[in-house]
Design an enzyme around this catalytic site. Structure first.
Site, PDB file in Angstrom:
ATOM      1  N   GLY A 111       0.831  -1.213   0.000  1.00 36.17           N
ATOM      2  CA  GLY A 111       0.000   0.000   0.000  1.00 36.17           C
ATOM      3  C   GLY A 111       0.860   1.254   0.000  1.00 36.17           C
ATOM      4  NE  ARG A 161      14.266  16.005  -2.920  1.00 34.87           N
ATOM      5  CZ  ARG A 161      14.938  16.453  -1.872  1.00 34.87           C
ATOM      6  NH1 ARG A 161      14.990  15.758  -0.756  1.00 34.87           N
ATOM      7  NH2 ARG A 161      15.579  17.607  -1.954  1.00 34.87           N
ATOM      8  CB  ALA A 162      16.408  10.437   0.690  1.00 29.86           C
ATOM      9  NE  ARG A 187      -1.180  -4.764  -0.239  1.00 28.15           N
ATOM     10  CZ  ARG A 187      -1.992  -3.723  -0.011  1.00 28.15           C
ATOM     11  NH1 ARG A 187      -2.999  -3.478  -0.811  1.00 28.15           N
ATOM     12  NH2 ARG A 187      -1.799  -2.941   1.015  1.00 28.15           N
ATOM     13  N   GLY A 240       5.830  -2.448   3.521  1.00 27.32           N
ATOM     14  CA  GLY A 240       5.478  -3.082   4.794  1.00 27.32           C
ATOM     15  C   GLY A 240       6.207  -4.398   4.983  1.00 27.32           C
ATOM     16  CG  ASP A 241       4.938  -7.149   8.036  1.00 25.39           C
ATOM     17  OD1 ASP A 241       4.097  -6.937   7.140  1.00 25.39           O
ATOM     18  OD2 ASP A 241       4.642  -7.582   9.160  1.00 25.39           O
ATOM     19  CB  THR A 285       2.959   0.671   6.062  1.00 24.82           C
ATOM     20  OG1 THR A 285       1.587   0.494   6.485  1.00 24.82           O
ATOM     21  CG2 THR A 285       3.851   0.311   7.223  1.00 24.82           C
ATOM     22  CG  ASP A 324      -1.383  -0.287   8.045  1.00 26.55           C
ATOM     23  OD1 ASP A 324      -2.290   0.541   7.885  1.00 26.55           O
ATOM     24  OD2 ASP A 324      -1.198  -1.256   7.276  1.00 26.55           O
ATOM     25  CG  ASP A 383       1.640  -2.844  10.199  1.00 29.30           C
ATOM     26  OD1 ASP A 383       2.502  -2.193   9.588  1.00 29.30           O
ATOM     27  OD2 ASP A 383       0.845  -3.614   9.625  1.00 29.30           O
ATOM     28  NE  ARG A 413      -1.074  -4.884   7.212  1.00 31.15           N
ATOM     29  CZ  ARG A 413      -0.020  -5.674   7.077  1.00 31.15           C
ATOM     30  NH1 ARG A 413      -0.112  -6.754   6.327  1.00 31.15           N
ATOM     31  NH2 ARG A 413       1.120  -5.387   7.645  1.00 31.15           N
ATOM     32  N   GLY A 435      -8.948  13.932  20.977  1.00 31.59           N
ATOM     33  CA  GLY A 435      -9.922  13.980  22.075  1.00 31.59           C
ATOM     34  C   GLY A 435     -11.116  13.091  21.796  1.00 31.59           C
ATOM     35  CD  GLN A 471      -8.236   6.056   7.214  1.00 30.58           C
ATOM     36  OE1 GLN A 471      -7.885   5.857   8.362  1.00 30.58           O
ATOM     37  NE2 GLN A 471      -9.023   5.218   6.560  1.00 30.58           N
TER      38      GLN A 471
END
Ligand code: F6P
Length: 321
Positions: free
Chosen positions: A11, A21-22, A72, A102-103, A126, A128, A130, A172, A186, A252
């Site tokens: 994702g 870029r870096a 993916r 991601g992992d 990611t 997430d 996670d 996820r 809040g 998001q």
């Protein structure tokens, strides 16, 4: 090492472009040739690999998504396809790759490294948050701010109509986005997969808030908990207030990356190139206690998370009463 490649996988996350870029700019500054791989492992397999120059990464630091495109790739689970992908790198003399994702993306990288001797460095990209071995992932902060923006808007209408709004956010299997949004925005309740989330407690809390004269509630629901619609159905039966649920969805994942994500991505991208230059591979870069760190890439699935999410969950519950 004279030739490396960079790809984004899984994702998309805001800040991936800053990392690309870096990697490209630091590599060029060090006299290393840098290649881009389109569509993650899918492009590696289909030979969508091109030489990058400075103009390719110019003006992308503030752009969300990924200019390299992402996918993916299920075929990559098959060793015969990994062999084809590795050959596409080797025929160009590419000895090392930076994988931003991601992992799941790290697992593919690990196999490529073990089976074909390609040096790999994983960067956590990611929304997430996670990934084990890093306090923050690239994209998490921007995503959190997007959620907070939506939360403020939902609060306007929730207050006006004296409603309970259940807001489902991504993550996820992880509750980080929901929990941090509750703490920072809040929130008036939070459900995360890492906690028990007794719905009776939420019902009690909402009734109690009405008794105290509070006119609305915003409850964060992490997608890992299950369908927000089921929570809505349950709540409707139990509380007298009007209940609505909102699934924030893919909004998001977009948007211009925050300053935090850009700096994180830039530092991690630079570190990845330094590691490859030194001939290191099979590692992931993380940030822990505000310091860049490296772990074996398998730490992402073999290690244990340092973050004590339950403690923050208890705080969020206490503050949302
Ligand atoms: O991993 C990022 C993420 O946005 C998760 O939060 C979410 O569960 C998933 O990807 C959605 O995937 P897709 O875009 O394939 O629907």
């Amino acid at each position: 090492m004279k030739r490396i490649a960079v790809l984004t996988s899984g994702g998309d996350a805001p800040g991936m472009n800053a990392a690309v870029r870096a990697v490209a700019k630091v590599a060029m500054a060090k006299g290393i040739e840098v290649f881009g791989v389109k569509r993650g492992y899918l492009g590696m397999l289909h030979d969508e690999i091109f030489r990058m120059d400075g103009s390719y990464v110019s003006g992308i630091i503030d752009r969300g998504g990924t200019v390299l495109l992402t996918a993916r790739c299920l075929e990559f689970k098959d060793p015969k396809f990994r062999a084809i992908a590795a050959e596409n790198l080797k025929k160009r003399g590419i000895e090392g790759i930076v994988v931003i994702g991601g992992d799941g993306s790290y697992r593919g990288a690990d196999l490529l490294s073990k089976e074909h001797g390609i040096k790999v460095v994983g960067l956590p990209g990611t929304i997430d948050n996670d990934i084990v071995g890093t306090d923050y992932t690239i994209g998490f902060d921007t995503c959190l701010n997007t959620i907070l923006d939506a939360m403020s808007k939902l609060r306007d209408t929730a207050t006006s109509h004296e409603r309970t709004i259940l807001m489902e956010v991504m993550g996820r299997h992880a509750g980080d986005l929901a929990l941090h949004a509750c703490l920072a925005g809040g929130g008036d309740g939070v459900l995360i997969p890492e906690a028990e989330n007794p719905l009776e407690m939420l019902v009690y809390q909402i009734k109690e808030r009405r008794r105290q004269g509070k006119l609305h509630d915003i409850v964060l629901v992490a997608e890992g908990v299950g369908k927000v619609q089921d929570v809505e159905d349950y709540m409707r039966e139990k509380v007298s207030t009007e209940v609505r649920s909102v699934v924030l969805g893919h909004v998001q994942r977009g948007g211009t990356p925050s300053g935090f994500d850009r700096v994180l991505a830039t530092k991690m991208g630079a570190r990845a190139v330094e590691l490859l230059e030194q001939g290191e591979g099979g590692v992931m870069v993380g940030i822990e206690n505000n310091q860049l760190v490296t772990h074996p890439i398998s730490f992402a699935w073999e290690g244990t998370r340092k973050y004590d999410i339950k403690k923050d969950y208890e705080l969020a519950v206490m503050l949302s009463k």
